[in-house]
Design a protein around this motif. Structure first.
Motif, PDB file in Angstrom:
ATOM      1  N   ARG A   1      68.977   1.496 -28.060  1.00 32.89           N
ATOM      2  CA  ARG A   1      69.951   2.576 -27.897  1.00 32.89           C
ATOM      3  C   ARG A   1      69.340   3.845 -28.458  1.00 32.89           C
ATOM      4  N   GLY A   2      70.063   4.972 -28.256  1.00 38.72           N
ATOM      5  CA  GLY A   2      69.494   6.276 -28.596  1.00 38.72           C
ATOM      6  C   GLY A   2      68.881   6.846 -27.322  1.00 38.72           C
TER       7      GLY A   2
ATOM      8  N   PRO B   1      66.454   8.964 -26.156  1.00 37.74           N
ATOM      9  CA  PRO B   1      65.062   8.832 -25.707  1.00 37.74           C
ATOM     10  C   PRO B   1      64.625   7.376 -25.528  1.00 37.74           C
TER      11      PRO B   1
ATOM     12  N   ARG C   1      74.089   3.021 -18.711  1.00 33.49           N
ATOM     13  CA  ARG C   1      74.857   3.900 -19.619  1.00 33.49           C
ATOM     14  C   ARG C   1      74.864   5.311 -19.014  1.00 33.49           C
TER      15      ARG C   1
ATOM     16  N   ALA D   1      69.612   8.934 -34.988  1.00 34.42           N
ATOM     17  CA  ALA D   1      68.733   9.700 -34.103  1.00 34.42           C
ATOM     18  C   ALA D   1      67.348   9.612 -34.725  1.00 34.42           C
TER      19      ALA D   1
ATOM     20  N   THR E   1      63.805   6.475 -30.506  1.00 35.53           N
ATOM     21  CA  THR E   1      62.775   7.235 -29.774  1.00 35.53           C
ATOM     22  C   THR E   1      61.494   6.391 -29.754  1.00 35.53           C
TER      23      THR E   1
ATOM     24  N   GLN F   1      75.881   2.507 -36.230  1.00 38.39           N
ATOM     25  CA  GLN F   1      74.466   2.894 -36.125  1.00 38.39           C
ATOM     26  C   GLN F   1      73.990   3.557 -37.419  1.00 38.39           C
TER      27      GLN F   1
ATOM     28  N   ALA G   1      71.247  14.308 -29.965  1.00 35.84           N
ATOM     29  CA  ALA G   1      72.026  14.671 -28.767  1.00 35.84           C
ATOM     30  C   ALA G   1      71.760  13.674 -27.658  1.00 35.84           C
ATOM     31  N   ASP G   2      72.775  13.466 -26.845  1.00 36.74           N
ATOM     32  CA  ASP G   2      72.622  12.609 -25.658  1.00 36.74           C
ATOM     33  C   ASP G   2      72.523  13.411 -24.375  1.00 36.74           C
TER      34      ASP G   2
ATOM     35  N   ASN H   1      77.130  14.030 -28.171  1.00 42.35           N
ATOM     36  CA  ASN H   1      76.437  13.133 -29.109  1.00 42.35           C
ATOM     37  C   ASN H   1      77.453  12.104 -29.609  1.00 42.35           C
ATOM     38  N   LYS H   2      76.994  11.209 -30.447  1.00 42.97           N
ATOM     39  CA  LYS H   2      77.833  10.108 -30.918  1.00 42.97           C
ATOM     40  C   LYS H   2      79.204  10.581 -31.394  1.00 42.97           C
TER      41      LYS H   2
ATOM     42  N   PHE I   1      81.025   8.852 -27.191  1.00 48.62           N
ATOM     43  CA  PHE I   1      80.456  10.169 -27.514  1.00 48.62           C
ATOM     44  C   PHE I   1      81.565  11.218 -27.542  1.00 48.62           C
TER      45      PHE I   1
END
Ligand code: MRU
Length: 351
Positions: free
Chosen positions: A51-52, A54, A94, A162, A167, A199, A239-240, A250-251, A317
């Motif tokens: 998840r996350g 990137p 997602r 994050a 990433t 998270q 950021a998503d 974001n979350k 989010f």
């Protein structure tokens, strides 16, 4: 002086296999799963093993490589049809993090170029590896930029994860803390636990402790109190998806932190690679917010924490309006007072 610190990795590609850190098991079990099919990658994204923003994109890139490697035919048209299905499967996992779609577009360009099945396989693997290598370097640069603005004499607050495991390496919002740890510099970080799936509590605390960063866990509801009592010097989040006017998805919980930070006059930073900007989405309200299962809220580790049939609303989010954001920290510098105009100016200077 640099110190060797252990920054954990979310995924590795070795000998045509994807090794993925199962983040669902953290912090108790550190286990890399060996994924061999695109279906396994899609499942891993949906179930939050990876998840996350990137990392979701990078996993999808390797998922497309696995789909290509599984192709048996020499017929390039048939092979490309198989990849259309793989891409559709990954695109459905997602909806909010734009990095997923950005990676799939980059992979698509390679698919278009391939003239033979062998070439197709090589191009896709090379592109997925290139994306991975680029992401590590981008995160390193974001960390350097963040270090220029974060206070070292006051604690910094963050939410969700994050970090490195969101990433290729280092993370976005957590990159400055890993870089500082490598240099023997001190930061104090407060991590919101990030209900419903923790998270912050499970991942950010574990990740920063691996690096030797001083981290203190709080529940989400403590944020306002902690901002005042512990004299938080800045908030930094990931950021998503960032809309063309600088609004940031974001979350869930990020928006509340931004409102609190504004009330206390605390700088509120978003750390994000350019791949998270969606210039085709005009404003935050247009961003699709993923809603996840009710049981993420009704239970914790399968133990009921609410009546099993209670109504639940579970958006994963929220959207922070650009007016609440001090700056968006990118690999190419910081966009202060984000807005349609400042984003346009920033991107036109990059051309
Ligand atoms: O639901 P998640 O865990 O994928 O949400 C992750 C976040 O909101 C992160 O802040 C964001 O993806 C940036 S990760 C560098």
């Amino acid at each position: 002086m640099t110190t060797k610190v252990s920054v954990p990795l979310s995924l590795k590609w070795e000998e045509d296999t994807l090794y993925l850190l199962n983040q669902q098991l953290l912090p108790g079990i550190v286990q890399y799963e060996n994924l061999k099919t695109v279906e396994q990658v899609a499942e891993a994204i949906t179930s939050l093993k990876v998840r996350g923003a990137p990392a979701i994109g990078l996993a999808a890139g390797f998922g497309m490589s696995l789909a290509a490697l599984s192709i048996q035919t020499d017929d390039i048209t048939e092979a490309k049809e198989t990849l259309v299905e793989a891409k559709e499967l990954l695109a459905k996992t997602r909806p909010t993090a734009v990095n997923l779609f950005w990676v799939l577009d980059r992979i698509e360009k390679q698919i278009q170029q391939a003239a033979s099945v062998e070439e197709l396989k090589t191009l896709l693997i090379h592109e997925a590896i290139r994306l991975y290598v680029e992401d590590e370097s981008v995160c390193h640069r974001i960390g350097e930029e963040a270090l220029k603005v974060l206070p070292k004499d006051k604690p910094v607050l963050t939410i969700c994860n994050a970090g490195s495991i969101a990433t290729a390496k280092y993370g976005t919002a957590l990159a400055p803390f890993h870089l500082a740890a490598e240099r023997g510099e001190f930061f104090s970080v407060y991590a919101c636990e990030t209900r419903p799936v923790f998270q912050g509590g499970r991942l950010t605390t574990w990740e920063l402790m691996q690096s030797g960063v001083d981290v203190t866990l709080i529940t989400d509801s403590m944020a306002g109190h902690v901002m005042r009592e512990k004299e938080i010097g800045a908030v930094i989040v990931g950021a998503d998806r960032i809309a063309n006017n600088g609004d940031v998805a974001n979350k869930i919980g990020t928006y509340t932190l931004a409102l609190c930070a504004k009330a206390f006059g605390i700088p509120f930073y978003v750390a994000s690679p350019l791949s998270t900007f969606d210039r085709n989405t005009l404003k935050g309200e247009d961003i699709v917010i993923e809603e996840r299962s009710a049981d993420e809220i009704r239970t914790i580790n399968n133990t009921p924490v609410a009546p099993s049939n209670v109504n639940v609303y579970n958006p994963a989010f929220d959207v922070t309006p650009s007016e609440l954001i001090t700056g968006i920290i990118t690999e190419h510098g910081i966009i202060y007072t984000p807005s349609e105009e400042t984003l346009e100016e920033f991107f036109s200077l990059l051309k």
